[in-house]
Enzyme design. Structure first.
Site, PDB file in Angstrom:
ATOM      1  N   HIS A  21       0.834  -1.200   0.000  1.00  0.00           N
ATOM      2  CA  HIS A  21       0.000   0.000   0.000  1.00  0.00           C
ATOM      3  C   HIS A  21       0.872   1.255   0.000  1.00  0.00           C
ATOM      4  O   HIS A  21       0.683   2.165  -0.816  1.00  0.00           O
ATOM      5  CB  HIS A  21      -0.918  -0.022   1.228  1.00  0.00           C
ATOM      6  CG  HIS A  21      -1.786   1.185   1.375  1.00  0.00           C
ATOM      7  ND1 HIS A  21      -3.143   1.140   1.170  1.00  0.00           N
ATOM      8  CD2 HIS A  21      -1.496   2.475   1.724  1.00  0.00           C
ATOM      9  CE1 HIS A  21      -3.652   2.347   1.377  1.00  0.00           C
ATOM     10  NE2 HIS A  21      -2.671   3.176   1.716  1.00  0.00           N
ATOM     11  N   GLU A  22       1.836   1.323   0.925  1.00  0.00           N
ATOM     12  CA  GLU A  22       2.683   2.510   1.029  1.00  0.00           C
ATOM     13  C   GLU A  22       3.653   2.607  -0.151  1.00  0.00           C
ATOM     14  O   GLU A  22       3.958   3.708  -0.622  1.00  0.00           O
ATOM     15  CB  GLU A  22       3.433   2.511   2.363  1.00  0.00           C
ATOM     16  CG  GLU A  22       2.534   2.532   3.592  1.00  0.00           C
ATOM     17  CD  GLU A  22       1.572   3.709   3.604  1.00  0.00           C
ATOM     18  OE1 GLU A  22       1.935   4.786   3.085  1.00  0.00           O
ATOM     19  OE2 GLU A  22       0.450   3.551   4.117  1.00  0.00           O
ATOM     20  N   HIS A  25       1.891   4.290  -3.034  1.00  0.00           N
ATOM     21  CA  HIS A  25       1.914   5.744  -2.908  1.00  0.00           C
ATOM     22  C   HIS A  25       3.265   6.301  -3.360  1.00  0.00           C
ATOM     23  O   HIS A  25       3.335   7.241  -4.163  1.00  0.00           O
ATOM     24  CB  HIS A  25       1.699   6.153  -1.450  1.00  0.00           C
ATOM     25  CG  HIS A  25       0.304   6.009  -0.954  1.00  0.00           C
ATOM     26  ND1 HIS A  25      -0.806   6.481  -1.638  1.00  0.00           N
ATOM     27  CD2 HIS A  25      -0.172   5.468   0.204  1.00  0.00           C
ATOM     28  CE1 HIS A  25      -1.897   6.234  -0.931  1.00  0.00           C
ATOM     29  NE2 HIS A  25      -1.533   5.614   0.186  1.00  0.00           N
TER      30      HIS A  25
END
Length: 207
Positions: A21-22, A25
């Protein structure tokens, strides 16, 4: 849920899902011209670079949690700070949906037929938690990703009217959490997430 399959599924999400997820980003930000996250060691799948203690513990006791936010300089992003930041913000929740689909689609196609019940429970929790994280992060309240996503799609003038949510969003979000615990009948956040999770789970898995 404290049974072994559920706990293992959540540990996998902590060690693999949160980093993905990170990383999503950070990668999209990097591709759009901002290397802030990369320079701070966040363009990585190493969980030690991303995990945050309170958000990690919360996930183990519920279906939602969080990692350390990836630093982004929206003014360095291609397409401008509003649209560029929306693309960066959307990348994280979309990664959760893709992880859910990566398990759910083979299940829906029958490729997991005959698996032991504990294995199916592990996969079910993995899919459900990723769906929950997808929906939770898209709530349009700061500091969640949904706030930046919404600001990126509604136009500059309308986005300016939402600027107070940057300041008061965390308090509103905390209030929704607290109301849900104190007055279960007013659990707007939990009930809304549950309806969304059920709908997407039926779409992905079939039940």
């Amino acid at each position: 849920m404290f049974d072994i399959p559920s706990l293992l599924a959540k540990l996998v999400i902590l060690l693999i899902g949160f980093p993905i997820h990170e990383f999503a980003h950070a990668y999209v930000a990097y591709r759009l011209g901002d290397d802030t996250a990369a320079r701070q060691g966040r363009l990585t799948l190493n969980p030690l670079a991303h995990l945050e203690p309170i958000g990690s513990l919360l996930l183990l006791f519920s279906f939602i949690g969080w990692a350390k936010p990836v630093p982004v300089n929206p003014y360095r992003l291609r397409f401008g700070p509003r649209v560029g930041h929306a693309l960066v913000s959307a990348a994280g929740p979309l990664s959760n949906l893709l992880m859910a689909a990566a398990v759910a689609i083979p299940w829906r196609l029958g490729w997991l037929d005959g698996m032991p019940t504990v294995v199916l429970e592990f996969f079910w929790v993995f899919v459900a938690v990723n769906v929950a994280l997808f929906l939770f992060n898209l709530i349009p309240l700061a500091p969640l990703d949904g706030n930046s996503v919404l600001r990126g799609v509604i136009g500059a003038r309308a986005a300016r009217t939402l600027e107070p949510l940057q300041t008061y969003g965390p308090m509103i979000l905390l209030g929704l959490f607290m109301v849900g615990y104190v007055v279960p009948g007013l659990n707007i956040l939990g009930n809304g997430l549950r309806l969304g999770i059920d709908a997407i789970m039926r779409l992905l898995i079939g039940f």
